[in-house]
Design a protein around this motif. Structure first.
Motif, mmCIF file in Angstrom:
data_model
loop_
_atom_site.group_PDB
_atom_site.id
_atom_site.type_symbol
_atom_site.label_atom_id
_atom_site.label_comp_id
_atom_site.label_asym_id
_atom_site.label_seq_id
_atom_site.Cartn_x
_atom_site.Cartn_y
_atom_site.Cartn_z
ATOM 1 N N VAL A 1 0.080 9.117 3.247
ATOM 2 C CA VAL A 1 0.467 7.886 2.560
ATOM 3 C C VAL A 1 -0.733 6.934 2.413
ATOM 4 O O VAL A 1 -0.950 6.335 1.359
ATOM 5 N N TYR A 2 -1.494 6.811 3.491
ATOM 6 C CA TYR A 2 -2.574 5.838 3.477
ATOM 7 C C TYR A 2 -3.938 6.487 3.235
ATOM 8 O O TYR A 2 -4.942 5.806 3.090
ATOM 9 N N GLY A 3 -3.951 7.823 3.233
ATOM 10 C CA GLY A 3 -5.203 8.529 2.951
ATOM 11 C C GLY A 3 -6.289 8.299 3.986
ATOM 12 O O GLY A 3 -7.453 8.221 3.649
ATOM 13 N N LYS A 4 -5.843 8.133 5.244
ATOM 14 C CA LYS A 4 -6.829 7.915 6.307
ATOM 15 C C LYS A 4 -7.015 9.204 7.091
ATOM 16 O O LYS A 4 -6.062 9.894 7.356
ATOM 17 N N GLU B 1 0.822 -1.205 0.000
ATOM 18 C CA GLU B 1 0.000 0.000 0.000
ATOM 19 C C GLU B 1 0.866 1.269 0.000
ATOM 20 O O GLU B 1 0.623 2.207 -0.748
ATOM 21 N N SER B 2 1.902 1.256 0.843
ATOM 22 C CA SER B 2 2.724 2.458 1.019
ATOM 23 C C SER B 2 3.847 2.566 -0.001
ATOM 24 O O SER B 2 4.403 3.645 -0.199
ATOM 25 N N GLY B 3 4.181 1.446 -0.636
ATOM 26 C CA GLY B 3 5.344 1.438 -1.521
ATOM 27 C C GLY B 3 6.642 1.183 -0.782
ATOM 28 O O GLY B 3 7.686 1.002 -1.408
ATOM 29 N N ASN B 4 6.583 1.147 0.539
ATOM 30 C CA ASN B 4 7.788 0.953 1.342
ATOM 31 C C ASN B 4 8.122 -0.542 1.476
ATOM 32 O O ASN B 4 8.014 -1.134 2.535
ATOM 33 N N ASP C 1 16.858 -3.964 3.222
ATOM 34 C CA ASP C 1 16.942 -2.561 2.821
ATOM 35 C C ASP C 1 15.515 -2.031 2.789
ATOM 36 O O ASP C 1 14.688 -2.518 2.001
ATOM 37 N N GLN C 2 15.232 -1.075 3.644
ATOM 38 C CA GLN C 2 13.882 -0.553 3.772
ATOM 39 C C GLN C 2 13.682 0.614 2.802
ATOM 40 O O GLN C 2 14.235 1.698 3.009
ATOM 41 N N VAL C 3 12.900 0.385 1.770
ATOM 42 C CA VAL C 3 12.611 1.457 0.809
ATOM 43 C C VAL C 3 11.780 2.538 1.503
ATOM 44 O O VAL C 3 10.880 2.237 2.285
ATOM 45 N N GLY C 4 12.105 3.788 1.222
ATOM 46 C CA GLY C 4 11.356 4.893 1.807
ATOM 47 C C GLY C 4 11.815 5.275 3.196
ATOM 48 O O GLY C 4 11.370 6.295 3.735
ATOM 49 N N GLY C 5 12.675 4.448 3.775
ATOM 50 C CA GLY C 5 13.276 4.808 5.058
ATOM 51 C C GLY C 5 12.398 4.584 6.271
ATOM 52 O O GLY C 5 12.831 4.828 7.395
ATOM 53 N N ALA C 6 11.165 4.145 6.068
ATOM 54 C CA ALA C 6 10.261 3.964 7.201
ATOM 55 C C ALA C 6 9.535 2.637 7.077
ATOM 56 O O ALA C 6 8.879 2.366 6.068
ATOM 57 N N ALA C 7 9.658 1.814 8.119
ATOM 58 C CA ALA C 7 8.994 0.514 8.115
ATOM 59 C C ALA C 7 7.613 0.582 8.742
ATOM 60 O O ALA C 7 6.750 -0.237 8.443
#
Lengths: 134, 134
Positions: B131-134, B70-73, B94-100
């Motif tokens: 990111v999640y549109g909530k 959902e987030s692309g991360n 390797d965590q894409v986007g820097g945030a897990a």
């Protein structure tokens, strides 16, 4: 940015989740190595807080497991974190004796998954037979 | 020193334990930060192996959870380890986007237990609402 997760009622892990037993990761406070994963119930968590030493709950023995009680390799707890759901605990510890694993390795994660099977990627710190007399 | 744990039959995690669901720790391959803990079943583990991206099993949604769907991360898996009992998995990623964390933090363990309650010890990388549109 407000964070509604931070409320006065959230003081620590949520032992109502996970059937009262939450996974607890022990990480070397200095090197960042992940040493082991064990489980905590409320009683073991509270004893950890009060003594400053990691106390887990042994699922196989169905009792508190004061880490190092047999080997002497206790874990001094430097900091405790909870995850976003408060159903996982992260302990930053000083590992006495340099080895967390009862197999004699620094970390319980001493085997890497490879296409040829599990490969041991670490050196033993102690001989389990000498420490546990088995 | 012989190690009887290394046999040809031990090729990876033992999904016969833990009711088919094992805890999996994701650790940043570069910094050593513990990012999160989730669960894997055999299917999610095998998809992780075949794709090189971390796939978990969501206990709340009862389905495969392709991390970052959902987030692309997404998490690119650099190495996989198992613990001495083969009932916990350690992923170096390797965590894409820097945030897990879905709360927008680098690691899900962004809160420390203190005598005054939980204290946020990290900075947010992204705003979950965006990111999640909530």
């Amino acid at each position: 940015m407000s964070d509604t997760d931070t409320t006065a009622t959230e003081e620590g892990p949520d032992f109502d989740r996970g059937g009262g037993l939450l996974p607890a990761i022990a990480q070397d406070a200095e090197t960042g190595d992940v040493l082991m994963l064990a489980y905590m119930n409320r009683e073991s968590y509270e004893e950890t807080l009060s003594t400053g030493r990691a106390v887990y709950y042994s699922r196989s023995r169905n009792r508190l497991w004061r880490k190092g009680e047999e080997s002497g390799n206790v874990q001094h707890v430097k900091a405790i974190f909870v995850d976003c759901d408060r159903d996982t605990i992260l302990l930053k510890v000083d590992q006495v004796g340099g080895a967390a694993c009862h197999k004699g390795y620094r970390s319980c994660f001493y085997r890497q998954v490879t296409p040829k099977g599990l490969a041991i990627t670490a050196q033993r710190i102690f001989d389990p037979e000498e420490v546990y007399g088995k």
